[in-house]
Design a protein around this motif. Sequence first.
Motif, PDB file in Angstrom:
ATOM      1  N   ASN A  80       6.461  -2.011   2.323  1.00  0.00           N
ATOM      2  CA  ASN A  80       5.858  -0.955   1.500  1.00  0.00           C
ATOM      3  C   ASN A  80       6.912  -0.029   0.905  1.00  0.00           C
ATOM      4  OD1 ASN A  80       3.179  -1.712   1.629  1.00  0.00           O
ATOM      5  ND2 ASN A  80       2.769  -0.559   3.494  1.00  0.00           N
ATOM      6  N   ALA A  81       8.002   0.210   1.641  1.00  0.00           N
ATOM      7  CA  ALA A  81       9.065   1.057   1.097  1.00  0.00           C
ATOM      8  C   ALA A  81       9.659   0.431  -0.165  1.00  0.00           C
ATOM      9  CB  ALA A  81      10.157   1.283   2.142  1.00  0.00           C
ATOM     10  N   LEU A  82       9.891  -0.875  -0.120  1.00  0.00           N
ATOM     11  CA  LEU A  82      10.458  -1.547  -1.292  1.00  0.00           C
ATOM     12  C   LEU A  82       9.413  -1.701  -2.394  1.00  0.00           C
ATOM     13  CD1 LEU A  82      12.793  -2.791  -2.698  1.00  0.00           C
ATOM     14  CD2 LEU A  82      12.515  -4.871  -1.348  1.00  0.00           C
ATOM     15  N   ARG A  83       8.161  -1.962  -2.010  1.00  0.00           N
ATOM     16  CA  ARG A  83       7.091  -2.034  -3.014  1.00  0.00           C
ATOM     17  C   ARG A  83       6.920  -0.689  -3.710  1.00  0.00           C
ATOM     18  NH1 ARG A  83       1.975  -3.424  -0.189  1.00  0.00           N
ATOM     19  NH2 ARG A  83       1.074  -3.550  -2.284  1.00  0.00           N
ATOM     20  N   ALA A 126       7.070   0.017  -7.675  1.00  0.00           N
ATOM     21  CA  ALA A 126       6.005   0.725  -8.393  1.00  0.00           C
ATOM     22  C   ALA A 126       6.560   1.847  -9.256  1.00  0.00           C
ATOM     23  CB  ALA A 126       4.975   1.269  -7.398  1.00  0.00           C
ATOM     24  N   ILE A 127       7.541   2.594  -8.734  1.00  0.00           N
ATOM     25  CA  ILE A 127       8.095   3.682  -9.544  1.00  0.00           C
ATOM     26  C   ILE A 127       8.918   3.114 -10.698  1.00  0.00           C
ATOM     27  CG2 ILE A 127      10.236   4.085  -8.239  1.00  0.00           C
ATOM     28  CD1 ILE A 127       7.925   6.785  -9.707  1.00  0.00           C
ATOM     29  N   ASN A 128       9.583   1.976 -10.478  1.00  0.00           N
ATOM     30  CA  ASN A 128      10.306   1.323 -11.578  1.00  0.00           C
ATOM     31  C   ASN A 128       9.351   0.883 -12.682  1.00  0.00           C
ATOM     32  OD1 ASN A 128      12.681   1.631 -10.183  1.00  0.00           O
ATOM     33  ND2 ASN A 128      12.750  -0.464  -9.437  1.00  0.00           N
ATOM     34  N   GLN A 129       8.111   0.543 -12.296  1.00  0.00           N
ATOM     35  CA  GLN A 129       7.106   0.090 -13.257  1.00  0.00           C
ATOM     36  C   GLN A 129       6.285   1.260 -13.806  1.00  0.00           C
ATOM     37  OE1 GLN A 129       5.044  -2.879 -10.904  1.00  0.00           O
ATOM     38  NE2 GLN A 129       6.486  -4.489 -11.489  1.00  0.00           N
ATOM     39  N   ASN A 130       6.761   2.484 -13.554  1.00  0.00           N
ATOM     40  CA  ASN A 130       6.115   3.693 -14.074  1.00  0.00           C
ATOM     41  C   ASN A 130       4.693   3.844 -13.550  1.00  0.00           C
ATOM     42  OD1 ASN A 130       6.183   6.099 -15.482  1.00  0.00           O
ATOM     43  ND2 ASN A 130       5.475   5.187 -17.407  1.00  0.00           N
ATOM     44  N   PRO A 133       3.560   6.045 -10.739  1.00  0.00           N
ATOM     45  CA  PRO A 133       3.916   7.011  -9.695  1.00  0.00           C
ATOM     46  C   PRO A 133       2.847   7.172  -8.624  1.00  0.00           C
ATOM     47  CG  PRO A 133       3.399   8.131 -11.757  1.00  0.00           C
ATOM     48  CD  PRO A 133       3.474   6.674 -12.074  1.00  0.00           C
ATOM     49  N   GLU A 134       1.563   7.042  -8.991  1.00  0.00           N
ATOM     50  CA  GLU A 134       0.504   7.224  -7.993  1.00  0.00           C
ATOM     51  C   GLU A 134       0.582   6.144  -6.916  1.00  0.00           C
ATOM     52  OE1 GLU A 134       0.024   7.144 -11.279  1.00  0.00           O
ATOM     53  OE2 GLU A 134      -0.543   9.232 -11.724  1.00  0.00           O
ATOM     54  N   LEU A 135       0.737   4.888  -7.348  1.00  0.00           N
ATOM     55  CA  LEU A 135       0.865   3.794  -6.377  1.00  0.00           C
ATOM     56  C   LEU A 135       2.158   3.942  -5.574  1.00  0.00           C
ATOM     57  CD1 LEU A 135      -0.029   1.092  -5.172  1.00  0.00           C
ATOM     58  CD2 LEU A 135       1.094  -0.065  -7.094  1.00  0.00           C
ATOM     59  N   ALA A 136       3.240   4.327  -6.244  1.00  0.00           N
ATOM     60  CA  ALA A 136       4.523   4.498  -5.557  1.00  0.00           C
ATOM     61  C   ALA A 136       4.404   5.539  -4.454  1.00  0.00           C
ATOM     62  CB  ALA A 136       5.604   4.911  -6.561  1.00  0.00           C
ATOM     63  N   SER A 185      13.415   8.771  -0.999  1.00  0.00           N
ATOM     64  CA  SER A 185      13.939   8.756  -2.362  1.00  0.00           C
ATOM     65  C   SER A 185      12.832   8.495  -3.375  1.00  0.00           C
ATOM     66  CB  SER A 185      15.030   7.689  -2.479  1.00  0.00           C
ATOM     67  OG  SER A 185      15.450   7.525  -3.805  1.00  0.00           O
ATOM     68  N   VAL A 186      11.932   7.573  -3.059  1.00  0.00           N
ATOM     69  CA  VAL A 186      10.834   7.255  -3.975  1.00  0.00           C
ATOM     70  C   VAL A 186       9.923   8.468  -4.156  1.00  0.00           C
ATOM     71  CG1 VAL A 186       8.732   5.893  -4.258  1.00  0.00           C
ATOM     72  CG2 VAL A 186      10.858   4.763  -3.604  1.00  0.00           C
ATOM     73  N   ILE A 187       9.653   9.182  -3.071  1.00  0.00           N
ATOM     74  CA  ILE A 187       8.831  10.392  -3.187  1.00  0.00           C
ATOM     75  C   ILE A 187       9.524  11.398  -4.102  1.00  0.00           C
ATOM     76  CG2 ILE A 187       7.898  12.360  -1.901  1.00  0.00           C
ATOM     77  CD1 ILE A 187       7.418  10.400   0.442  1.00  0.00           C
TER      78      ILE A 187
END
Length: 387
Positions: free
Chosen positions: A120-123, A127-131, A133-136, A160-162
């Motif tokens: 999930n951390a990598l997913r 998700a943030i790379n794919q724009n 943010p809610e899923l990320a 970092s993703v947060i």
Amino acid sequence: LAQSSKQLHKDAARAWLKHDNPQQALFHAQRAKDSTLTAEILLAHGWHMFNQGELANLETTISQLQPDTLYQSPRLPLLRAWLAQSQHSYDQVGDLLAQALIELKQRNIELTLAEQGEFNALRAQVAINQNNPELALQLAENALEQLDPRNYRSRIVATSVIGEVNHVLGHLDRALAMMQQAERMARQYHVYPQALWSLLQQSEILIAQGHIQSAFELLDSADQLADKQHLQQLPLYEFLQRIRSQIYWRWNHLDLAEEFAHKGLNVLPKYCQSKYLQSYAILARVHISRGELDKAGRYIDLCGELIDQSDYHADWIANANFSQLLYWQAKGLNSQVEQWLQQSQPVADNACNHFTQSHGRNLARAYMLTENYSQALQILDHLQQAA
């Protein structure tokens, strides 16, 4: 004789491991054609090599493993996906993770809760790379709940993703604090590529806040880290040079802007030409600023070709469009501007981050160039309210 040679390579691999040299051990394990020994070395030392920036060696080695060896546990597929992520092959990461889950299920290997957290951390990063943010944010928060507290690497990534999510949502103070926390954790646990990433994200956040000098000074700290930990060969190092080039262009230091754009391009391998877009856009702006429109035109053409060939994040597209509009303005090519307006997306209702704001400004510029001032003013009012 061949059997004797294989045994010699196996013995050499074991000997190199005793001398704490997994690179040489891997070399001999592969020469011995011993996939079990190769996997054993990767499982024990792969992440250490990853942190030392030996991405190409790891990727080549893992790609040669047979499926039954690769998918004997989730650990090697995760490392493989992280290698793709760290080399800017963002479009491959989600597919690699999905394939890993299918292969593991076929072998009746169930993920523990902590391993689900690692995925999930990598997913979340995907998700943030794919724009998205809610899923990320959802995936990153799930990961922090699921992960073993000792799994510092994935906890750093989730943190970092947060930070990135808050950046995209326009919560810049919160984003900066999360990235600073991720950097501290990464330095503490010697995960230096992630520390470098966090520093570069902080620099971008400071730019979005208008603190250009502070952002520039932070790049010096990032460069020192890259030099000390030998991270200059990572594609991530191109990001550092590119931010520096963009700042120099803002300051009208055109020679330096050109120099660092080329330095960034030199980091990227020739087969990663889709990643050249940002630097080509900067180089186009440098030549436009000098009045060298023929040279600028060549880079604008290259930008157009890359945009047609690849699927880019909105941030990259907005940056390239800015250069295109400046060029069309300098050449008086209003028909190109009108054509671009016809195919462009409208400005977002909530233009709360730097790239949606940038796209909105591009639209306003285009409407001004085509003398449609009322629509330009309407967009600028909307951007101002959102900002």
